[in-house]
Design an enzyme around this catalytic site. Structure first.
Site, PDB file in Angstrom:
ATOM      1  N   ASP A  95       1.858  13.142   6.459  1.00 10.43           N
ATOM      2  CA  ASP A  95       1.424  12.923   5.081  1.00 10.43           C
ATOM      3  C   ASP A  95       2.627  12.785   4.155  1.00 10.43           C
ATOM      4  O   ASP A  95       3.665  13.422   4.368  1.00 10.43           O
ATOM      5  CB  ASP A  95       0.555  14.096   4.627  1.00 10.43           C
ATOM      6  CG  ASP A  95      -0.214  13.790   3.364  1.00 10.43           C
ATOM      7  OD1 ASP A  95       0.393  13.888   2.277  1.00 10.43           O
ATOM      8  OD2 ASP A  95      -1.398  13.439   3.450  1.00 10.43           O
ATOM      9  N   ASP A 117      -4.846   4.331  -1.495  1.00 11.77           N
ATOM     10  CA  ASP A 117      -6.191   4.780  -1.864  1.00 11.77           C
ATOM     11  C   ASP A 117      -6.212   5.095  -3.361  1.00 11.77           C
ATOM     12  O   ASP A 117      -5.413   5.903  -3.840  1.00 11.77           O
ATOM     13  CB  ASP A 117      -6.536   6.037  -1.061  1.00 11.77           C
ATOM     14  CG  ASP A 117      -8.013   6.406  -1.140  1.00 11.77           C
ATOM     15  OD1 ASP A 117      -8.617   6.193  -2.216  1.00 11.77           O
ATOM     16  OD2 ASP A 117      -8.552   6.913  -0.144  1.00 11.77           O
ATOM     17  N   LYS A 121     -12.148   9.088  -8.618  1.00 13.72           N
ATOM     18  CA  LYS A 121     -12.695  10.221  -9.362  1.00 13.72           C
ATOM     19  C   LYS A 121     -11.565  11.052  -9.974  1.00 13.72           C
ATOM     20  O   LYS A 121     -10.559  11.325  -9.314  1.00 13.72           O
ATOM     21  CB  LYS A 121     -13.557  11.089  -8.444  1.00 13.72           C
ATOM     22  CG  LYS A 121     -14.802  10.372  -7.929  1.00 13.72           C
ATOM     23  CD  LYS A 121     -15.648  11.270  -7.059  1.00 13.72           C
ATOM     24  CE  LYS A 121     -16.892  10.521  -6.562  1.00 13.72           C
ATOM     25  NZ  LYS A 121     -17.739  11.361  -5.685  1.00 13.72           N
ATOM     26  N   ASP A 153      -4.833  -3.944  -5.612  1.00 18.41           N
ATOM     27  CA  ASP A 153      -5.856  -4.823  -6.176  1.00 18.41           C
ATOM     28  C   ASP A 153      -6.786  -4.041  -7.095  1.00 18.41           C
ATOM     29  O   ASP A 153      -7.759  -4.585  -7.613  1.00 18.41           O
ATOM     30  CB  ASP A 153      -6.668  -5.492  -5.059  1.00 18.41           C
ATOM     31  CG  ASP A 153      -7.472  -4.482  -4.247  1.00 18.41           C
ATOM     32  OD1 ASP A 153      -7.028  -3.312  -4.160  1.00 18.41           O
ATOM     33  OD2 ASP A 153      -8.526  -4.844  -3.706  1.00 18.41           O
ATOM     34  N   TYR A 192      -4.627  -6.141   4.433  1.00 18.15           N
ATOM     35  CA  TYR A 192      -5.634  -5.919   3.390  1.00 18.15           C
ATOM     36  C   TYR A 192      -5.498  -6.966   2.289  1.00 18.15           C
ATOM     37  O   TYR A 192      -6.492  -7.532   1.827  1.00 18.15           O
ATOM     38  CB  TYR A 192      -5.438  -4.514   2.817  1.00 18.15           C
ATOM     39  CG  TYR A 192      -6.404  -4.133   1.717  1.00 18.15           C
ATOM     40  CD1 TYR A 192      -7.557  -3.406   1.996  1.00 18.15           C
ATOM     41  CD2 TYR A 192      -6.150  -4.476   0.388  1.00 18.15           C
ATOM     42  CE1 TYR A 192      -8.439  -3.039   0.987  1.00 18.15           C
ATOM     43  CE2 TYR A 192      -7.027  -4.122  -0.626  1.00 18.15           C
ATOM     44  CZ  TYR A 192      -8.160  -3.405  -0.320  1.00 18.15           C
ATOM     45  OH  TYR A 192      -9.028  -3.056  -1.324  1.00 18.15           O
ATOM     46  N   GLU A 193      -4.273  -7.211   1.877  1.00 16.90           N
ATOM     47  CA  GLU A 193      -4.016  -8.169   0.793  1.00 16.90           C
ATOM     48  C   GLU A 193      -4.490  -9.570   1.153  1.00 16.90           C
ATOM     49  O   GLU A 193      -5.098 -10.272   0.332  1.00 16.90           O
ATOM     50  CB  GLU A 193      -2.520  -8.178   0.491  1.00 16.90           C
ATOM     51  CG  GLU A 193      -2.093  -9.097  -0.629  1.00 16.90           C
ATOM     52  CD  GLU A 193      -0.603  -9.010  -0.877  1.00 16.90           C
ATOM     53  OE1 GLU A 193      -0.133  -9.692  -1.800  1.00 16.90           O
ATOM     54  OE2 GLU A 193       0.091  -8.266  -0.153  1.00 16.90           O
TER      55      GLU A 193
END
Length: 214
Positions: A95, A117, A121, A153, A192-193
């Site tokens: 991590d 990520d 919230k 994004d 992902y992009e």
């Protein structure tokens, strides 16, 4: 991104200690882990590794660290490193909160945060990789000329990160509000992009430094 559990991934990673640090065996000895002493760049949250392996192949004069905590994803980065015979890329399976356990003060020249990520919230704000506790870690390990490259994004995360970095005492050397329209050709796509930009998603990007690294 939901990760499908791979029960065999941990053993596979442990079979390659020369490339993957699973339990901190190289903590505090990052420079010595590489064949050559060169500037160190880190990507935190490397996903499947397309971005970091492309960079490593293009820049043999730089040492790269892929930091990814999900073992069921890290194996894909390892596969790419082996297939491409990259000697200037190592992997930490841990991590980001452990960064200062691995790197000495001022040891790193650049940090990449790609599509982290967003933790939308408010009660989860502390988990965002641009929250002030993470920024303090980056400041500690970056050298005086070091910088942070951030790409997302998620408009909300981008706005939050601009404010968080400004309040922490950082300044911006580059900001793109629609990267793929403004790109000069130097942008390297993540998996992902590529997927979401093809669907028309806007990509935001910034480069930032600390006014005083130490």
């Amino acid at each position: 991104m939901r990760v499908r559990y791979k029960p065999w991934a941990e053993d596979y990673l442990k079979d390659h200690p020369e490339l993957v640090d699973m339990d901190g065996q190289h903590a505090g000895k990052m420079t010595e882990w590489f064949d050559k002493t060169q500037p160190i760049h880190i990507e935190i949250g490397s996903g499947m590794g397309q971005f970091i392996t492309t960079l490593a192949a293009q820049n043999p004069h730089i040492n790269y660290i892929s930091m990814e905590r999900e073992k069921s994803i890290v194996y894909k980065v390892l596969d790419k490193v082996k297939e491409m015979s990259l000697t200037n890329l190592k992997i930490i399976c841990n991590d980001a909160i452990e960064l200062n356990e691995y790197f000495k003060d001022g040891e790193v020249s650049r940090i990449y945060l790609n599509f982290s990520d967003p933790w939308p919230k408010n009660r989860h704000a502390k988990r965002r990789l641009t929250y002030h506790t993470f920024l303090a870690l980056y400041q500690q390990i970056l050298n005086d000329e070091g910088d942070l490259h951030f790409k997302t994004d998620n408009r909300g995360l981008f706005a939050y990160s601009l404010e968080s970095m400004s309040q922490f005492g950082m300044y911006f050397t580059k900001i793109n509000l629609n990267l793929h329209q403004e790109d000069d050709g130097s942008n390297i796509l993540t998996e992902y992009e590529k997927k979401f930009s093809n669907k028309g998603s806007r990509i935001y990007r910034m480069e930032a430094k600390f006014h005083s690294q130490k």
